[in-house]
Design an enzyme around this catalytic site. Structure first.
Site, PDB file in Angstrom:
ATOM      1  N   ARG A   1       0.966  -1.175  -0.067  1.00  0.00           N
ATOM      2  CA  ARG A   1      -0.640   0.161  -0.200  1.00  0.00           C
ATOM      3  C   ARG A   1       0.316   1.047   0.023  1.00  0.00           C
ATOM      4  O   ARG A   1       0.700   2.176  -1.098  1.00  0.00           O
ATOM      5  CB  ARG A   1      -1.155   0.090   1.501  1.00  0.00           C
ATOM      6  CG  ARG A   1      -1.649   1.091   1.304  1.00  0.00           C
ATOM      7  CD  ARG A   1      -1.810   2.236   2.847  1.00  0.00           C
ATOM      8  NE  ARG A   1      -2.375   3.297   2.665  1.00  0.00           N
ATOM      9  CZ  ARG A   1      -1.686   4.330   3.592  1.00  0.00           C
ATOM     10  NH1 ARG A   1      -0.857   3.803   4.423  1.00  0.00           N
ATOM     11  NH2 ARG A   1      -2.721   5.412   3.720  1.00  0.00           N
TER      12      ARG A   1
ATOM     13  N   ASP B   1     -18.624   5.858  12.365  1.00  0.00           N
ATOM     14  CA  ASP B   1     -18.848   7.439  13.372  1.00  0.00           C
ATOM     15  C   ASP B   1     -19.256   8.768  12.936  1.00  0.00           C
ATOM     16  O   ASP B   1     -18.344   9.656  13.061  1.00  0.00           O
ATOM     17  CB  ASP B   1     -17.889   7.176  14.611  1.00  0.00           C
ATOM     18  CG  ASP B   1     -17.928   8.051  15.442  1.00  0.00           C
ATOM     19  OD1 ASP B   1     -18.772   8.034  15.782  1.00  0.00           O
ATOM     20  OD2 ASP B   1     -17.143   8.429  16.665  1.00  0.00           O
TER      21      ASP B   1
ATOM     22  N   GLY C   1      -9.140  -4.436  15.209  1.00  0.00           N
ATOM     23  CA  GLY C   1      -8.301  -3.322  15.615  1.00  0.00           C
ATOM     24  C   GLY C   1      -6.875  -2.605  15.501  1.00  0.00           C
ATOM     25  O   GLY C   1      -7.089  -2.983  13.723  1.00  0.00           O
TER      26      GLY C   1
ATOM     27  N   HIS D   1     -24.899 -17.911  15.900  1.00  0.00           N
ATOM     28  CA  HIS D   1     -24.093 -19.410  15.717  1.00  0.00           C
ATOM     29  C   HIS D   1     -25.852 -19.953  15.335  1.00  0.00           C
ATOM     30  O   HIS D   1     -25.648 -21.226  15.538  1.00  0.00           O
ATOM     31  CB  HIS D   1     -24.492 -19.640  17.020  1.00  0.00           C
ATOM     32  CG  HIS D   1     -23.488 -20.474  17.945  1.00  0.00           C
ATOM     33  ND1 HIS D   1     -22.449 -20.933  16.954  1.00  0.00           N
ATOM     34  CD2 HIS D   1     -22.479 -20.117  19.020  1.00  0.00           C
ATOM     35  CE1 HIS D   1     -21.811 -22.463  17.375  1.00  0.00           C
ATOM     36  NE2 HIS D   1     -21.490 -21.961  18.196  1.00  0.00           N
TER      37      HIS D   1
ATOM     38  N   ASP E   1     -21.588 -22.017  12.795  1.00  0.00           N
ATOM     39  CA  ASP E   1     -20.413 -22.229  13.280  1.00  0.00           C
ATOM     40  C   ASP E   1     -19.084 -22.178  13.764  1.00  0.00           C
ATOM     41  O   ASP E   1     -18.484 -21.133  12.471  1.00  0.00           O
ATOM     42  CB  ASP E   1     -20.233 -24.298  13.295  1.00  0.00           C
ATOM     43  CG  ASP E   1     -19.596 -24.367  12.261  1.00  0.00           C
ATOM     44  OD1 ASP E   1     -18.706 -24.086  11.285  1.00  0.00           O
ATOM     45  OD2 ASP E   1     -21.135 -26.104  11.139  1.00  0.00           O
TER      46      ASP E   1
END
Length: 531
Positions: free
Chosen positions: A340, A398, A473, A501, A505
């Site tokens: 990048r 946001d 993160g 769920h 799975d």
């Protein structure tokens, strides 16, 4: 001549909105169709245009205040033919009086179907989340009848008339069609009977207005100073119409509803000179001396409204109906970051903002090709699973009006550069709260970039009705052993998946994440997978 601009209908069932931003100021000259302000409903951001040429002489609301539909929004000095210009506004002002009035053909206790109205641009159906009434229940005008879920938000449907519910046409979890019967009800009475019932109230109101008793005036003043809402009253058009019929200033009526909302019973009680039972705790109307000893410090209470209220309802609905599970993984982005960096300046000259996110989105789309179950939606009772050919990948932003999740349509057909351009457009619009409803609906899977604010691991809430969401993160430089057993610095990111769920799975999401991780850690494999 000076004339009030009346805030028009901005959506079925919407009676109020928040002023997000004024695009003009007092004294500005405006022309027909010029945007005047942005307002936020519980569904979308709407831009209000001018209907005449003229000069803005007064803005009736400040930024962040709640404006009422069918009430004056601003005052302007008209230019041109004032008589011709005044006609549309007169129609707008008189229309609300007929909105909730039953037809003359409606007889006492006659059964009538309640037709599900338009509940959003382009929405043709919705899911019944919960019935707030049952067959045989007595309901009153404006009472919430049921909660329905569209692909945008949870919407509450209110009753148009007072009466009794005779039949519910759908069960909880079923899909209701717009412009089709939702439930059947019998009316409490005819329009003529309702008008007759108001006669004593009108007379009482007239007597109260004409009375010159100093004692009565003093008593009313004391009552209003403690209980009456300040500024413009919070009430539906039907309640405002009743107040006009009784010649009552609605701002002086103490509201018993949430946030001081005024109901019909409040207006009737005020007309008869009675008191209204308030929902305000007794402590809040105590004497100043008592307040001073009971409260140690200052505080303020803000209503949850607009997009934030919609998000709150959606998140509550998601966590209460979807069994979430979280899967975390570490991704080595050292090679991708270097790629990048080598391309960033080249594409910047072409006006393309090349961040890491377009690579994450494209890699995700490539992985979905081999794991299509990640791009599905499940129905309410978990009996059907819908697979989507298009990868409409949502990006949580946001914004200044709250969390928005616009999505990039058809990522499987787009290059990394195409995605980068679409991403820049959507994030810029979303941060200003101006993203269109078309960009907000139709998402199939979502990404939340918590790392932009410094987080590493999270448990993201699924954007229902999607089945998965990932939180990215922050990138950290950490020591790792290479193939030779030597320690070297690597650029690492923690990612956190939440899956539904009921249909996904642990093994499926682990294998899917491993493929996605491979594309990101080895950019050449991503290139070879593109078609």
């Amino acid at each position: 001549m000076k004339k009030d601009f009346i805030l028009p209908d901005i959506g079925e069932g919407i009676v109020e909105c928040e002023i997000v931003d004024w695009l003009v100021a007092e004294g500005d000259t405006i022309v027909e169709d010029q945007p005047v302000c942005d307002v936020m409903t519980d569904k979308a951001l709407v831009q209000i245009p001018a209907v005449h040429d003229g000069v803005v002489s007064k803005l009736y609301y400040g930024k962040g205040e709640i404006a009422k539909v069918h009430a004056p929004l601003f005052e302007m000095q008209l230019t041109g033919d004032s008589n011709a210009a005044s006609e549309p506004a007169a129609v707008t002002k008189t229309q609300p009086a007929a909105v909730n009035t039953p037809s003359a053909a409606t007889a006492n206790n006659e059964t009538e179907d309640f037709i599900l109205p338009d509940i959003g641009e382009g929405i043709v159906e919705c899911e019944i989340v919960d019935w707030l009434v049952a067959e045989g229940d007595e309901i009153v005008e404006d009472q919430p009848v049921c909660d329905v879920m569209t692909d945008k938000a949870l919407v509450q449907i209110p009753a148009k008339y007072s009466g009794k519910v005779t039949k519910l046409y759908y069960s909880k979890g079923e899909i209701a069609k717009v412009h089709q019967p939702l439930f059947a009800m019998s009316h409490a009475g005819t329009t003529k009977q309702a008008t007759a019932a108001l006669a004593p109230l009108i007379q009482a109101s007239s007597q109260q207005t004409s009375s010159g008793s100093a004692q009565q005036t003093a008593t009313q003043s004391a009552t209003h100073s403690t209980a009456a809402p300040q500024g413009k009253a919070l009430a539906s058009p039907a309640v405002r119409r009743l107040a006009r019929e009784l010649n009552i200033d609605l701002a002086k009526v103490p509201g018993s509803g949430d946030k001081g909302r005024v109901y019909k019973d409040d207006v009737k009680a005020f007309a008869q000179g009675g008191s209204v039972k308030s929902n305000v705790p007794a402590a809040s109307v105590a004497s100043p001396a008592v307040k001073a000893t009971a409260v140690a410090g200052g505080r303020r209470v803000e209503p949850i409204k607009g997009i934030k209220a919609v998000m709150a309802r959606q998140m509550m609905e998601s966590v209460s109906t979807i069994p979430h599970f979280t899967y975390c993984e570490e991704i080595d982005l050292t090679d991708l970051i270097a790629l990048r960096a080598s391309l960033k300046d080249q594409y910047a000259k072409q006006g393309v903002k090349l961040t890491m996110m377009p690579f994450f989105i494209k890699a995700l789309s490539l992985a979905i090709n081999q794991f299509p179950i990640m791009n599905t939606q499940v129905n309410a009772d978990c009996t059907e699973l819908t697979y989507f050919d298009d990868h409409n990948i949502g990006i949580a932003v946001d914004s200044k009006v709250g969390l928005l999740v616009p999505n990039i349509k058809g990522c499987q057909h787009q290059s990394v550069i195409d995605i980068a351009q679409a991403l820049t457009r959507l994030t810029d619009l979303a941060r200003e709260g101006r993203v269109s409803p078309a960009d907000l609906k139709g998402g199939t899977i979502s990404i939340s970039n918590i790392g932009a604010l410094g987080g590493t691991v999270a448990t993201p809430i699924i954007n229902k009705p999607e089945v998965a969401i990932v939180a990215l993160g922050k990138v950290q430089t950490l020591p790792r052993f290479n193939a030779k057993g030597e320690v070297e610095a690597r650029q690492l990111m923690q990612v956190s998946w939440s899956g539904d769920h009921r249909v996904i799975d642990g093994g499926t999401i682990a294998r899917f994440t491993n493929l996605w991780k491979q594309y990101l850690e080895q950019p050449a494999t991503m290139l070879m997978a593109m078609r």
